[in-house]
Enzyme design. Sequence first.
Site, mmCIF file in Angstrom:
data_model
loop_
_atom_site.group_PDB
_atom_site.id
_atom_site.type_symbol
_atom_site.label_atom_id
_atom_site.label_comp_id
_atom_site.label_asym_id
_atom_site.label_seq_id
_atom_site.Cartn_x
_atom_site.Cartn_y
_atom_site.Cartn_z
ATOM 1 N N GLY B 163 -7.760 3.570 37.139
ATOM 2 C CA GLY B 163 -6.993 2.499 37.768
ATOM 3 C C GLY B 163 -7.699 1.165 37.663
ATOM 4 C CG PHE B 201 -14.975 -6.163 25.983
ATOM 5 C CD1 PHE B 201 -14.256 -5.677 27.065
ATOM 6 C CD2 PHE B 201 -14.922 -7.519 25.699
ATOM 7 C CE1 PHE B 201 -13.487 -6.529 27.853
ATOM 8 C CE2 PHE B 201 -14.159 -8.374 26.478
ATOM 9 C CZ PHE B 201 -13.442 -7.884 27.551
ATOM 10 C CG HIS B 207 -2.559 -1.258 29.143
ATOM 11 N ND1 HIS B 207 -3.648 -0.749 29.797
ATOM 12 C CD2 HIS B 207 -1.565 -0.374 29.336
ATOM 13 C CE1 HIS B 207 -3.317 0.389 30.365
ATOM 14 N NE2 HIS B 207 -2.052 0.645 30.100
ATOM 15 C CE LYS B 235 -1.524 -0.139 33.684
ATOM 16 N NZ LYS B 235 -1.037 1.248 33.625
ATOM 17 C CG ASN B 289 -3.136 7.028 33.905
ATOM 18 O OD1 ASN B 289 -4.311 7.069 34.240
ATOM 19 N ND2 ASN B 289 -2.609 5.978 33.309
ATOM 20 N NE ARG B 291 -2.581 8.208 38.315
ATOM 21 C CZ ARG B 291 -2.371 6.994 37.827
ATOM 22 N NH1 ARG B 291 -1.170 6.465 37.865
ATOM 23 N NH2 ARG B 291 -3.344 6.293 37.280
#
Lengths: 169, 446
Positions: B163, B201, B207, B235, B289, B291
Amino acid sequence: MLFTNDDIQEIIRIMDASFQDELHLETSHFRISLRKATGERSGWTQEIETLRKPNLIYHKAKQPEFAEKAEAQAEQDIAANPAPSAAGLLDILPPLLGTFYRSPKPGAPPFVEIGSKVEADTIVGIVETMKLMNPVAAQVHGIVAEICVADGQSVEADRVLMRVWQETA
Amino acid sequence: MTMRRLLIANRGEIAARIIRTCHRLGIETVLAASEADLNSIPARMADQTICIGPAKSAASYLNVDLVVAAAVEAGADAIHPGYGFLSENVLLATRCRESGILFIGPTEAQLDGIGDKLKARGHAVAAGLPVVPGGTIDAVEDAREMAEKIGWPVLVKAVSGGGGRGMKPVHDPAKLKETIEMAMAEASAAFGDGRVYLERFVASGRHVEVQLLGDGKTILHLGTRDCSVQRRYQKLVEEAPAPDLSDKVRAAMHQAAVDFGRHMEYCGLGTVEFLVDCKSGEFFFLEMNARIQVEHPVTEAITGLDLVAEQIAVAEGWPLRIDQSDIGFSGHAIECRINAEDWTRDFRPSPGTVAAAVFPAGDGIRVDTHVERGVQVPPYYDSLLAKVIVHGKDRPDAIERMRAALANCCIEGVATNVAMHSALFESPEFTKGGIDTSFFPSFLQR
C-alpha cells in the site's frame, strides 16, 4: 431497505422525464433528497441519511476482556485537562487531535523528559491522526516541567500535552 | 456451500459496499466494528453489528483472534476482510479454516506467496514475467555493489510492505547505508519484518494494473486500470481502461497477469500491478494484491460485473460462471478518492463531524461512501470519505462527467480534497492522458 445506485439513477430518470427538479422522501429508515443542480452546475445531487439504528449484538465470549479494555480506554480518553497552569508555565498543545506518542517508535527513548530544554522547533512528540504521523513542535522555549499525557493516549486538539517553564533571560 | 451469514471484518465505504451486494444476494450481514464505529453508516446498514474492541485498530480490526471469535459468536459462515487491515493476513485465513469459517480470499499458500514481496518476485520470474532489476540484501555492506549493478537511483523496499508503505528512493550513493538501516528499523516496527531489498527506481513510470478473477483452474483478466495519480504512493485517481497504451502493450499486460495467475493457480479476486517505463514502453511486474481493491468500481463500471458477488461465488466453491469471451469493456470510467484532508495545508488530516454531505447523482455516476450529515469521522483510521465514480462513453466524456460531478460534491464540517480534484481535471496534461507517477507531485507545486 437500502437504496442502490441503480434505484437512484432510475428515480432521477423518471423525474427528468416528468420535469420534476426536487424530491424529498422520509421513512423510519432513511431520509433522501434529490435535487437538480442549479446555476452553472448541471446534473443532480443526492443527500441521504440512514435513520435506522444499529442492531448491536453482544459478544459474550470476549465481552469481559472488551469491557475491561474499553473501560480503561474510556478512562484514559476522558482524562480532563490538568488544573490551569501556575504562573510562568506555558502549555504545549497538539497540532490536531489524535493519538499522542512520546517517542519516535515503540521502544525508542522519548523525545523529551521532564527537565529537557526545548526551543520553539524542538519535536516533543508525535500525534498520529488518520494513519499519518504529525510531529509536535514545542512552539515555546524553556524547560519541560510537566508531561500531562501518557504515551499512546488519545488527545483532543485542546488537550495540554506538556507544560514548560518559561526561561527568563 | 452456500453462504447465509457473512461477517464483514472492515469498516468505512468498503463495509457499506459489501453489505449492498450481500443485501442483493440475500446473505445476512454481521459487521465487526470497533467502539468508534458502532454508530457508523455500515453499522446501521448491516443486519447486525458486533463490537470487537476499542477504537485503535491494533486492539480491534487487526486482531485475528477477536475477529474470528466474533464470527463464531455471530454464527457467521464466512468472513469478508475487505481491503487493508487483515485482508491479506495468512493467520486470519488459517484461523478461519480451523474454525470452519470460509475466508473470502485466496488460499493460505497463495496469500503467503504473494504477501511476501520477495517470494512474489520469485513467482513472477518463474511465470516468465519481466521484473524490475533488483535483488535482496543480506548485509548492508553488499548493498553498494548491488546498487551499482542495478544502476542509480535505487529504491529500498520492505519485503512485507504494501500500500505504498515501506519504500524509500536513494539518489545519492553516500546515503544508501543509512537509508537501508532506517528502512530496516521502520519495517521491523511497522510490519514485524525488517527484511528489505533493492530495485531500480524508475523515475518516469506509470502505474498500470490488471484485475484478475480466478477459481484455481480458470484465470480471467478484467482489463487494465491506471493509478498513476499518486501522492507519496497513495492513489488519488484511478481509471479503466488505462489510457494511451498501444493495443500490443495492453494485450501483453493482460497475458502477463493471466500467466502469473495461472502459475499461482489463483483462486479469488486479485490485482497484478505493473510499472510501465514511459521511455522504453517496457513493463515490469511490481506486486500482486490478493484482495478486492479500493479502485475496483472503475472495473465494475466498464465490465458490468459485481466483483464482490464474483468473489463470494468463488469462495463458495463455484467454478467461474463466465469465460474470457463473456467479458466486454464498454466506455471509460474514472474514480476520485475524496479524503478528509486539507490539501491546501500539506494534506493535513481532518477528522471531525460531517455537517453536510451532498453528492452528485444521476446517469453514469456512482458514489461509494460511509459519510452522511452528522457522521463522525474518527481520527483512528484512514481518511477516505467517499469514492466518486463516473462512467462515460469514452475518456473525454468521462472527464466531462467527472467535472460536473465534482461541482455537485459538497462536504462540510471536515476539510476535503474535492477542489484539488476539480483543479486536476482542468489540467491539460492529465486530460491528455498517459501521465506518469511524477506528474501529480509536480502539479501540486504549481
